[in-house]
Scaffold this active site. Structure first.
Site, short mmCIF file in Angstrom:
data_model
loop_
_atom_site.label_atom_id
_atom_site.label_comp_id
_atom_site.label_asym_id
_atom_site.label_seq_id
_atom_site.Cartn_x
_atom_site.Cartn_y
_atom_site.Cartn_z
N GLU A 1 0.85 -1.19 0.00
CA GLU A 1 0.00 0.00 0.00
C GLU A 1 0.89 1.24 0.00
O GLU A 1 1.72 1.43 0.90
CB GLU A 1 -0.91 0.00 1.23
CG GLU A 1 -2.01 1.03 1.18
CD GLU A 1 -3.11 0.70 0.18
OE1 GLU A 1 -3.89 1.62 -0.15
OE2 GLU A 1 -3.20 -0.46 -0.29
N ASP B 1 -6.71 2.27 3.34
CA ASP B 1 -6.41 0.96 3.90
C ASP B 1 -7.65 0.07 3.91
O ASP B 1 -7.60 -1.11 3.60
CB ASP B 1 -5.87 1.10 5.33
CG ASP B 1 -4.53 1.79 5.37
OD1 ASP B 1 -3.81 1.74 4.36
OD2 ASP B 1 -4.20 2.38 6.40
N GLU C 1 -0.85 9.63 -5.32
CA GLU C 1 0.28 8.69 -5.38
C GLU C 1 0.51 8.19 -6.79
O GLU C 1 1.66 8.03 -7.22
CB GLU C 1 0.01 7.53 -4.42
CG GLU C 1 -0.05 7.98 -2.97
CD GLU C 1 -1.09 7.28 -2.11
OE1 GLU C 1 -1.40 7.79 -1.01
OE2 GLU C 1 -1.59 6.22 -2.54
#
Length: 417
Positions: free
Chosen positions: A218, A401, A248
């Protein structure tokens, strides 16, 4: 559990308590109220790759709050950070979450079923401060377009990944079906020499994980392009699956000279065709193929209004259910509800889009009766789903998450892996 070097084991259909979690204590509170308590006033926003002072914190917070974008930064001054953390930990309404170098506070928060090896104990906790803001919240002339959070820490223990080897050595005893890793972004607080050394050791440790156990990585907010490029070239081939958001993904392609890397930032909702091009490039250039010794075969991309699951054909199944489950948990987690409450969510995903801008992609028009859309490109399958976005989110921390974990729970990896 988003900010420390997080390691989870998934065994059968439940989370199995790991022998070691590199973790931290998260203090979650209103960003505007904390900065006001620190005597800071709203000024001009400015991004800082590393925070050195309270003024840097104020400028970076304003920069990202104005965009409604999530971010995370390292705070270099230990004493100033601890002063801010002290104010935050005593702040009315602040929530403390377990997110391990395990200090006394973190040890106190752990469930009795979580075993902490003696090697993991240390005298002080690592604190991460999470400054939340709501959609429409104002500070001076600034108004946040979306609810989100800004994270900062002075965390050297997790950045050095001190307990990685302890964790890997425990795998033989626990025999997990899946290993989930995160926290490589914490290395930005380390010297370049230590970054290079530990990154090589990360790859070695991953290679020590027993054959046949998939490894999911992750990603999180980063500013160091050299470190990101090293992760792409060294770590990606060693893991099976990736999870990441739009910030990201864009930083990744900018760092590794991928498609659409000249784009400085997303203009509103990330373009589906551009996202698809970058995901395709990652799997084609750094994923498994007949000519490349790479384990990477899966990427779960999530942004506020839609998710995409990209997989190399022949390695994964049940993608439709997996991507839908991730989208569902995004809505329930943000609204803090057990199920989707239709009165508290809205549909903001694009109603039609192109599947690519690098080649002649097809135009997709969403069908409300069949919201998960599938398309294929040179041996890679894409599954797209809109997200029912929480109008007034209660939680902004840990959504990525939760999305990745739920998607993994419903994913089926083929035995020949």
């Amino acid at each position: 559990m988003q900010n420390g070097y997080l390691v989870l084991l998934l065994l059968s259909h439940s989370f199995f308590p790991p022998s070691r979690v590199n973790a931290c204590v998260d203090v979650v509170l209103s960003g505007v109220k904390l900065l006001q308590a620190l005597g800071l006033s709203p000024g001009n926003g400015k991004d800082h790759s590393v925070l050195h002072s309270r003024n840097d914190l104020e400028e970076a917070f304003i920069h990202f709050m104005g965009k409604g974008a999530a971010a995370e930064r390292f705070f270099s001054d230990k004493e100033t950070f601890h002063d801010i953390a002290q104010v935050a930990s005593e702040f009315p309404g602040a929530q403390v979450l377990l997110c391990g170098p395990v200090g006394p506070k973190l040890h106190e928060l752990l469930d009795d079923n979580v075993f902490v090896p003696p090697e993991s104990l240390q005298e002080v906790d690592e604190f991460h401060l999470i400054l939340e803001y709501q959609a429409g919240e104002e500070w001076g002339q600034l108004k946040a377009p979306h609810a989100n959070r800004f994270i900062f820490s002075h965390d050297l223990s997790n950045g050095a990944m001190n307990m990685l080897e302890v964790f890997v050595s425990s795998l033989e005893e626990f025999q997990p079906d899946l290993v989930v890793l995160s926290g490589l972004h914490m290395m930005e607080g380390q010297s370049k020499e230590l970054q290079r050394k530990r990154l090589l050791e990360v790859v070695t440790s991953i290679s020590d994980i027993p054959t046949g156990i998939p490894v999911h990585l992750e990603l999180a907010s980063m500013t160091n392009r050299e470190l990101m490029s090293s992760i792409v070239h060294q770590v990606f081939p060693a893991v099976t699956s990736l999870g990441l958001n739009e910030q990201e993904l864009l930083f990744l392609t900018q760092s590794a000279s991928g498609p659409h890397s000249s784009l400085s930032s997303w203009n509103g909702v990330p373009d589906v065709g551009m996202v698809s091009d970058i995901l395709f490039w990652i799997l084609k250039e750094h994923g498994r193929s007949k000519s490349r010794a790479s384990d990477l075969t899966r990427i779960h991309f999530h942004t506020l209004v839609y998710h995409i699951l990209a997989t190399v054909d022949g390695h994964w199944a049940n993608q439709l259910a997996a991507v839908a489950a991730g989208a569902r948990v995004a809505g329930t987690q943000a609204c803090a509800t057990e199920t989707i409450d239709t009165s508290r969510v809205s549909l903001r995903a694009p109603q039609e889009f192109m599947t690519s801008h690098s080649e002649a992609g097809s135009r997709i028009v969403l069908n409300p009766n069949k919201p998960v859309v599938e398309w294929h490109r040179e041996g890679i399958s894409f599954h797209f789903t809109p997200v029912l976005v929480c109008k007034d989110p209660i939680r902004t921390v840990g959504l990525g998450d939760a999305i990745s974990a739920e998607g993994l729970f419903y994913s089926e990896v083929h035995p020949h892996y």
